[in-house]
Design a protein around this motif. Structure first.
Motif, PDB file in Angstrom:
ATOM      1  N   ARG B 101       0.846  -1.201   0.000  1.00 51.59           N
ATOM      2  CA  ARG B 101       0.000   0.000   0.000  1.00 51.59           C
ATOM      3  C   ARG B 101       0.877   1.245   0.000  1.00 51.59           C
ATOM      4  N   VAL B 103       0.934   5.113   1.262  1.00 51.55           N
ATOM      5  CA  VAL B 103       0.241   5.994   2.196  1.00 51.55           C
ATOM      6  C   VAL B 103       0.786   7.405   2.008  1.00 51.55           C
ATOM      7  N   ILE B 105       0.707  11.090   3.806  1.00 54.54           N
ATOM      8  CA  ILE B 105       0.292  11.888   4.961  1.00 54.54           C
ATOM      9  C   ILE B 105       0.836  13.291   4.693  1.00 54.54           C
ATOM     10  N   LYS B 113      -4.078  17.857   9.287  1.00 59.08           N
ATOM     11  CA  LYS B 113      -3.174  16.803   8.803  1.00 59.08           C
ATOM     12  C   LYS B 113      -4.039  15.744   8.131  1.00 59.08           C
ATOM     13  N   ARG B 115      -4.543  12.108   5.626  1.00 58.36           N
ATOM     14  CA  ARG B 115      -3.949  10.824   5.263  1.00 58.36           C
ATOM     15  C   ARG B 115      -4.829  10.143   4.237  1.00 58.36           C
ATOM     16  N   GLN B 117      -4.767   6.434   1.694  1.00 55.99           N
ATOM     17  CA  GLN B 117      -4.064   5.171   1.478  1.00 55.99           C
ATOM     18  C   GLN B 117      -4.493   4.564   0.154  1.00 55.99           C
ATOM     19  N   GLU B 145      -8.639  11.054   5.274  1.00 52.83           N
ATOM     20  CA  GLU B 145      -9.071  11.255   6.664  1.00 52.83           C
ATOM     21  C   GLU B 145      -8.204  12.309   7.338  1.00 52.83           C
ATOM     22  N   LEU B 147      -6.161  13.532  10.467  1.00 51.91           N
ATOM     23  CA  LEU B 147      -5.487  12.883  11.580  1.00 51.91           C
ATOM     24  C   LEU B 147      -5.355  13.864  12.732  1.00 51.91           C
ATOM     25  N   GLU B 148      -5.395  13.274  13.919  1.00 51.91           N
ATOM     26  CA  GLU B 148      -5.228  14.066  15.131  1.00 51.91           C
ATOM     27  C   GLU B 148      -3.795  14.610  15.168  1.00 51.91           C
ATOM     28  N   GLY B 150      -0.368  15.694  17.047  1.00 51.30           N
ATOM     29  CA  GLY B 150       0.314  15.339  18.283  1.00 51.30           C
ATOM     30  C   GLY B 150       0.669  16.586  19.074  1.00 51.30           C
ATOM     31  N   GLY B 151       1.159  16.380  20.286  1.00 56.41           N
ATOM     32  CA  GLY B 151       1.516  17.489  21.157  1.00 56.41           C
ATOM     33  C   GLY B 151       2.591  18.388  20.568  1.00 56.41           C
ATOM     34  N   GLU B 153       2.942  19.132  17.362  1.00 52.98           N
ATOM     35  CA  GLU B 153       2.568  19.682  16.052  1.00 52.98           C
ATOM     36  C   GLU B 153       1.571  20.828  16.281  1.00 52.98           C
ATOM     37  N   ARG B 164       4.702   6.902   2.103  1.00 56.03           N
ATOM     38  CA  ARG B 164       5.173   5.631   2.656  1.00 56.03           C
ATOM     39  C   ARG B 164       4.849   4.501   1.689  1.00 56.03           C
ATOM     40  N   GLU B 166       4.526   0.923   1.877  1.00 59.54           N
ATOM     41  CA  GLU B 166       4.483  -0.026   2.988  1.00 59.54           C
ATOM     42  C   GLU B 166       4.473  -1.467   2.508  1.00 59.54           C
TER      43      GLU B 166
END
Lengths: 382, 588
Positions: B101, B103, B105, B113, B115, B117, B145, B147-148, B150-151, B153, B164, B166
């Motif tokens: 796949r 990906v 992001i 953010k 993403r 696939q 989608e 994406l959440e 992170g602390g 970002e 990616r 994968e």
């Protein structure tokens, strides 16, 4: 996002496969992952999420420990607990730690990812790990009352084909974790693939003696299998086991390479329970066949303490006898078909005689056992 | 008018777009790096994950919002301006043949953010199904989608794109190894020169920009190491940078630079070949350039020909240029001719420069192989007389001077070497034979008088051969000392000194000192005695003597000397020994 993956520090022979798949899943979402074993102070990694796995219910303490510790360290991080204990006793876990999320059963979104085995290189517990663990199927065709598989995974279903892509580069062997490999409809295709891949294969969960036939035995013999595991949990499987051993042996597998798990101390009101006499009979029969027997003490699915459950049809003393016999008469917890041992089993008239290492200590105890045994027989005949 | 619908484009088309065009699947790396550069990335980080099962291409470029990401997934359409490097709109899909796949992001400043696939597995499986391409593309592409974050970002500042690949397929793992990816990247992407190891790189970069070549040299890390483009070693080249402009219809369509090998031999990759470059990316391989010249071409140069003209467009697989314009033919013609001129220069160099041979001759002289060195010089001098002309190409004229200069230096070195050799050969020849003969004669002078008599006889005749008769003094002395006949000496010594069964009660013939030494002494005498008594062994061709016959004259002289010296020693020892009975100690 930063994800901390925690394997609690309980004893296990296998790395946390579920966490490794989760790691790949998170990486696929652009997240940074870090795997730790047990409590790790001064991480220098500030996670947004913490994923914790769990194993057998009786290993719950280590799980609680890491939850407490990492909650203390990173109180803002979301925490999720999965694995066997979490799946079997979610309410208990939640009552201790209301702030956690619980993942019951398989983590579907992560299951198809190639595990991030590279993370193991960073842990001293697993740095030398060199085997690919694979499920080609989940679930089982049987519904043995003492087994957790039907409850967690249900009926048998294939999950993986085209095995080669799941074999991690540089790994030296394959460990199959299929619960009942030969019950998978495409077992033949998979065996052929395994033969092509050419790495040694360990059918780690054992093969079902009732399903062994000439063709399967021949194919297994062609694989570089370190040993064949099977089980003899119920005396009613005697014929099936005998025939399986004969067929395997005929295909060129040494009998001493056949490892037979024998369940003991199992008790169920609804199902056929196990008594010392039949355990002895099973062990003796395995020795007669020239195979190795490996006693497996039954633990209730939600036991919170290991080796505490005593079936009403067994005495604590009898259970201890097996333990002692395994240490003194056996090897590595198993009873290999040593000539002396086979003879000892053959000569023995009772469970006690077979597994006693010394002469029985006091007659009272013996009398008690005999009495219990009679009770057991009565119950079973009812 | 025929109206086309989505139904008109089948899934088979997708195979030719994704797999078919990209011969050699590492080409997807070029596509991804192009996209990174087009997004104004200041840095690109490429690395493997999970033991080379995942390949990650990350950049800190402007990222994409949802609309851009949707566009990026379009096939064969691109919103990018034609000045951008990638403009055919295939980029993202180029990883399809490689992995399970793909990906993506991405995050643009002030945007979430995202993403998405692509199920490459599924896409490959559907190639052969007779269904519309649009349906397949929809099936295999997941939803975009959010994406959440992170602390670390922030919605305002964070920007990046990550591709990616994968679960690289097992049959691709041998192509996507660390070494092969590094080799590919360094030969294809617009990486800078490693100016520490290739100091000319600075000057070349300067000339490129002066000549209108615009390269967005973006720092690229692969597995935490900087990627540099070749060459990696400047020492193997003449330091003269050859410039060449290719002008078609008064327009400079390309600018090239080259370095030529100091050594008359084929260079080794990656420091070899002439490459077409467009916006810093390599088009095709070294054969694309060298094949434009009809005839042999020795790979003695490294160089880049950078395309400046917009009209010269690379084809989709980036292995050549599009032929649909009127520049390409005259341009190719010029390049071909230039390569031909390079070949003439190589020939000229081969006729005039012999540096490597000179080095080899020096080594020969060092190890005293004077004669072969002299022969080689004679051969080289003949070679240097051959004169093929220097090519007329203007860009190469300065090289002629350099080669000529080097040639003069070579000739001087050759003359010096010649003189060294001559001097060596005049020195007294090392006549080993004579030296060894003298040594032997010296020995004879000091040898036991009885032996000397015999040896003088042969040497006076000038023969330097074993003298069998020289054993006579030993025989005679033995007989005198023991009072036995020759036969019984043999018999007794055989028995006494233990080379067969030793008879009880047999005494040794002669006594030297202790019984043990007597015994060793006896064995020695017997061995020597046996050799000479049994004269048939000495005849030519007998296996026992073959070792002697097959020796060189020098070795034979050594053996001869040593043999007679031993004989001499034994003779003296026998002389010094006591006849039996005169000393009682060894009787036990």
């Amino acid at each position: 996002m930063k994800i901390l993956l925690v394997e609690p520090s309980y004893y296990t022979r296998f790395p946390p496969l579920g966490l490794l798949k989760l790691a790949s899943y998170h990486r696929s979402r652009g997240n940074q992952v870090r795997l730790v074993h047990g409590i790790q102070e001064d991480l220098k990694f500030n996670p947004d999420r913490i994923e914790i796995t769990s194993l057998f219910t009786y290993a719950w303490k280590a799980v609680h420990e890491v939850i407490k510790f990492y909650r203390g360290e990173f109180c803002n991080a979301k925490m999720r607990v999965g694995g066997i204990y979490a799946s079997l006793m979610p309410r208990r876990l939640k009552s201790f730690f209301p702030f956690i999320d619980i993942n019951i059963g398989l983590c579907k979104e992560a299951d198809s990812y190639l595990p991030a085995y590279d993370l193991l290189k960073g842990l001293k517990e697993w740095e030398k790990w060199d085997s690919t663990i694979l499920f080609t199927s989940r679930g089982c065709i049987r519904s043995c009352p003492y087994c957790v598989v039907p409850k967690l995974e249900g009926k048998i279903h294939g999950v993986v084909e085209d095995l080669e892509r799941y074999i991690y580069p540089d790994h030296k062997r394959i460990i199959l974790w299929d619960n009942n490999f030969f019950a998978t409809p495409n077992w033949k295709k998979i065996l052929n693939e395994l033969l092509d891949i050419g790495l040694p294969v360990d059918f780690n969960q054992g093969i079902d003696a009732r399903l062994v036939d000439d063709e399967k035995a021949r194919m297994i013999a062609d694989l570089r299998t370190p040993l064949i595991r099977t089980a003899f949990d119920n005396i009613s499987e005697k014929k099936a086991l005998t025939s399986a051993v004969e067929i395997l042996s005929k295909s060129g597998i040494r009998r001493r390479k056949i490892f037979v798990y024998t369940l003991y101390n199992f008790y169920s009101e609804k199902h056929h329970s196990d008594i010392p006499a039949t355990f002895f009979e099973r062990t003796k029969h395995i020795a007669d066949l020239g195979c190795v027997s490996y006693p497996m003490r039954y633990e209730p699915l939600t036991a919170l303490e290991k080796n505490c459950f005593v079936s009403p049809l067994w005495t604590d003393c009898q259970l201890k006898m097996i333990g002692k016999a395994r240490r003194i008469l056996g090897y590595g917890g198993a009873f290999p078909p040593y000539v002396g041992l086979v003879k000892k089993f053959k000569k023995a008239h009772s469970f006690e005689e077979a597994f006693s290492v010394y002469p029985l200590e006091n007659r009272n105890d013996k009398a008690q056992t005999v009495e219990r045994k009679q009770n057991a027989e009565i119950i079973l005949n009812m | 008018m025929v109206k086309f619908t989505d139904e008109a484009f089948g899934a088979k088309l997708l195979e030719s777009i994704t797999a078919g065009l990209y011969d050699g699947n590492r080409n997807c790396l070029r596509e991804y790096v192009q996209n990174c550069i087009d997004s104004e990335a200041k840095g690109i980080d490429i690395h493997f994950e999970n033991s080379q099962t995942v390949l990650v291409v990350e950049d800190n470029g402007c990222g994409m919002d949802k609309r851009k990401l949707e566009q990026a997934l379009h096939l064969g359409r691109s919103e990018k301006p034609p000045t951008a490097i990638g403009w055919r709109g295939i980029g993202i899909w180029s990883g399809v043949p490689t992995c399970r796949r793909i990906v993506i992001i991405t995050k643009k400043r002030n945007h979430p953010k995202l993403r998405v696939q692509i199920d490459a597995d599924e896409l490959r499986q559907q190639y052969n199904l007779n269904i519309p391409a649009v349906k397949v593309l929809t099936d295999v592409t997941g939803d975009i989608e959010e994406l959440e974050l992170g602390g670390d970002e922030s919605i305002e500042d964070s920007q990046f794109t990550t591709i990616r690949l994968e679960e690289i397929l097992p049959n691709q793992r041998s192509i996507f190894t660390e070494d092969r990816v590094r080799e590919y990247l360094s030969s294809v992407v617009p990486a800078p020169f490693n100016t520490e190891k290739f100091t000319l790189g600075k000057e070349i970069s300067k000339r490129l920009s002066e000549n209108g070549v615009k390269i967005k040299e973006t720092p690229i890390l692969f597995e935490k190491q900087k990627i540099f483009r070749p060459p990696y070693n400047g020492d193997i080249f003449f330091s003269k940078i050859i410039d060449k402009k290719f002008i078609v219809r008064n327009e400079t369509v390309a600018y090239g630079w080259l370095l030529s090998s100091k050594d008359n031999r084929k260079l080794d990759p990656p420091n070899r070949g002439i490459y077409f470059k467009k916006k810093g990316f390599t088009i095709g391989d070294e054969n694309l350039v060298s094949n434009l010249h009809k005839g042999n071409y020795n790979q003695w140069q490294y160089g880049e020909i950078h395309i400046i003209a917009d009209t010269l467009k690379e084809n989709a697989p980036r292995n050549n240029f599009e032929a649909n314009n009127d520049i390409i033919e005259p341009f190719y013609d010029q390049v071909g001719k230039f390569v031909g001129q390079l070949q003439l220069m190589n020939q000229y160099q081969s006729d005039n420069i012999v540096t490597r041979s000179i080095e080899q001759i020096k080594k020969q002289i060092e190890v005293d192989e004077v004669k072969p060195a002299r022969d080689r010089i004679i051969h080289l001098k003949k070679k240097l007389q051959r004169k093929r002309g220097f090519p007329k190409e203007q860009a190469l004229q300065e090289m002629k001077e350099i080669i000529n200069k080097k040639s003069v230096a070579n000739k001087t070195s050759l003359r010096t070497l010649e003189r060294t050799i001559e001097a060596r050969m005049k020195e007294e020849p090392l006549d080993v034979i004579k030296e060894k003969t003298d040594r032997f004669k010296e020995f004879i002078k000091t040898s036991h008088p009885d032996l000397k008599k015999h040896l003088d006889k042969t040497t006076k005749k000038g023969k330097m051969e074993l003298n069998i008769d020289a054993m006579d003094p030993v025989k005679i002395l033995l007989q005198q000392k023991t009072g036995l006949t020759l036969d019984s000496i043999c018999d007794l010594s055989r028995r006494t000194y233990g080379w067969k069964e030793v008879q009880k009660g047999d005494n040794p013939m002669l006594l030297l000192s202790t019984p043990y030494r007597d015994r060793l002494f006896g064995v020695m005498i017997y061995a020597l005695h046996d050799m000479f008594v049994n004269t048939s062994k000495h005849e030519k061709g007998q296996p026992s003597f073959a070792f002697y016959e097959s020796m060189t004259a020098e070795e034979r002289l050594d053996t001869l000397t040593e043999f007679h010296m031993t004989q001499n020693l034994i003779l003296r020892l026998i002389e010094k020994s006591n006849p039996i009975g005169s000393c009682g100690s060894s009787k036990s």
